[in-house]
Design an enzyme around this catalytic site. Structure first.
Site, PDB file in Angstrom:
ATOM      1  N   CYS A   8      -7.802  -3.177   4.333  1.00  0.00           N
ATOM      2  CA  CYS A   8      -6.645  -3.603   3.541  1.00  0.00           C
ATOM      3  C   CYS A   8      -6.334  -5.057   3.902  1.00  0.00           C
ATOM      4  O   CYS A   8      -7.133  -5.724   4.558  1.00  0.00           O
ATOM      5  CB  CYS A   8      -5.448  -2.675   3.718  1.00  0.00           C
ATOM      6  N   ASN A  11      -4.228  -4.818   7.837  1.00  0.00           N
ATOM      7  CA  ASN A  11      -4.664  -3.776   8.765  1.00  0.00           C
ATOM      8  C   ASN A  11      -3.515  -3.222   9.606  1.00  0.00           C
ATOM      9  O   ASN A  11      -3.678  -2.887  10.770  1.00  0.00           O
ATOM     10  CB  ASN A  11      -5.815  -4.280   9.648  1.00  0.00           C
ATOM     11  N   CYS A  13      -0.903  -1.233   7.600  1.00  0.00           N
ATOM     12  CA  CYS A  13      -0.277  -0.194   6.769  1.00  0.00           C
ATOM     13  C   CYS A  13      -1.327   0.777   6.231  1.00  0.00           C
ATOM     14  O   CYS A  13      -1.525   1.855   6.769  1.00  0.00           O
ATOM     15  CB  CYS A  13       0.506  -0.809   5.613  1.00  0.00           C
ATOM     16  N   ARG A  14      -1.988   0.399   5.140  1.00  0.00           N
ATOM     17  CA  ARG A  14      -2.860   1.327   4.424  1.00  0.00           C
ATOM     18  C   ARG A  14      -4.126   1.700   5.177  1.00  0.00           C
ATOM     19  O   ARG A  14      -4.444   2.892   5.301  1.00  0.00           O
ATOM     20  CB  ARG A  14      -3.231   0.728   3.056  1.00  0.00           C
ATOM     21  N   SER A  15      -4.863   0.713   5.660  1.00  0.00           N
ATOM     22  CA  SER A  15      -6.155   1.046   6.270  1.00  0.00           C
ATOM     23  C   SER A  15      -6.031   1.791   7.597  1.00  0.00           C
ATOM     24  O   SER A  15      -6.794   2.731   7.832  1.00  0.00           O
ATOM     25  CB  SER A  15      -7.055  -0.187   6.385  1.00  0.00           C
ATOM     26  N   ASP A 124       0.405  -1.239  -1.854  1.00  0.00           N
ATOM     27  CA  ASP A 124       0.759  -1.782  -0.547  1.00  0.00           C
ATOM     28  C   ASP A 124       2.236  -1.470  -0.288  1.00  0.00           C
ATOM     29  O   ASP A 124       3.110  -1.992  -0.972  1.00  0.00           O
ATOM     30  CB  ASP A 124       0.516  -3.292  -0.514  1.00  0.00           C
TER      31      ASP A 124
END
Length: 152
Positions: A8, A11, A13-15, A124
């Site tokens: 993401c 690095n 939040c999402r990933s 995001d």
């Protein structure tokens, strides 16, 4: 066993959430010796722990996050069999950084979300509220389950 990298923007939040969810699902499915990691396309948060709301939502579901943000490296394209990107912008960046010797297969993460309804972008949640992080968690859970069934 194929190695998997989630990518993401920062690095945090999402990933790392996808990494944590995938690791939990692998344990639940008794799949061992799997290399799972996550990275960023930007270096803004290198060395930081995941965002507090990411940690809070993951803890709610018993997902452990033992990750510090890092930027994607050229060696990742050799070490990982699959790279899953979180949105179109990240996908284009990851493709543009790809060395000629790349062995990784690169996909948009939500290509494997059974409920994507044509929207292949993982939103995001960074500027959102806890419900936005909950939404991303649910996306990660569904999508990681599908990835396990398809590739592992």
């Amino acid at each position: 066993m194929p190695a998997i990298l989630f990518v993401c923007l920062g690095n945090i939040c999402r990933s790392p959430m996808a990494e944590g969810v995938m690791n939990q699902l692998l344990r639940q499915n008794n799949i061992q010796n799997q290399v799972i990691d996550s990275a960023a396309t930007l270096a803004n948060h290198v060395g930081e722990r995941p965002f507090s709301k990411t940690i809070a939502v993951c803890e709610k579901y018993g997902v452990k996050l033992n990750h510090f943000a890092r930027k994607i490296q050229e060696s990742d394209y050799q070490e990982f069999d699959f790279i899953f990107t979180m949105d179109n912008r990240i996908h284009k960046t990851v493709i543009s950084l790809k060395p000629e010797s790349c062995k990784s297969q690169i996909f948009l993460f939500r290509e494997f979300d059974p409920l994507h309804n044509g929207d292949l972008e993982t939103p995001d949640p960074y500027f959102g509220d806890i419900d936005d992080f909950e939404n991303v968690y649910q996306i990660c859970l569904r999508t990681c389950n599908e990835i396990i069934h398809k590739f592992l």
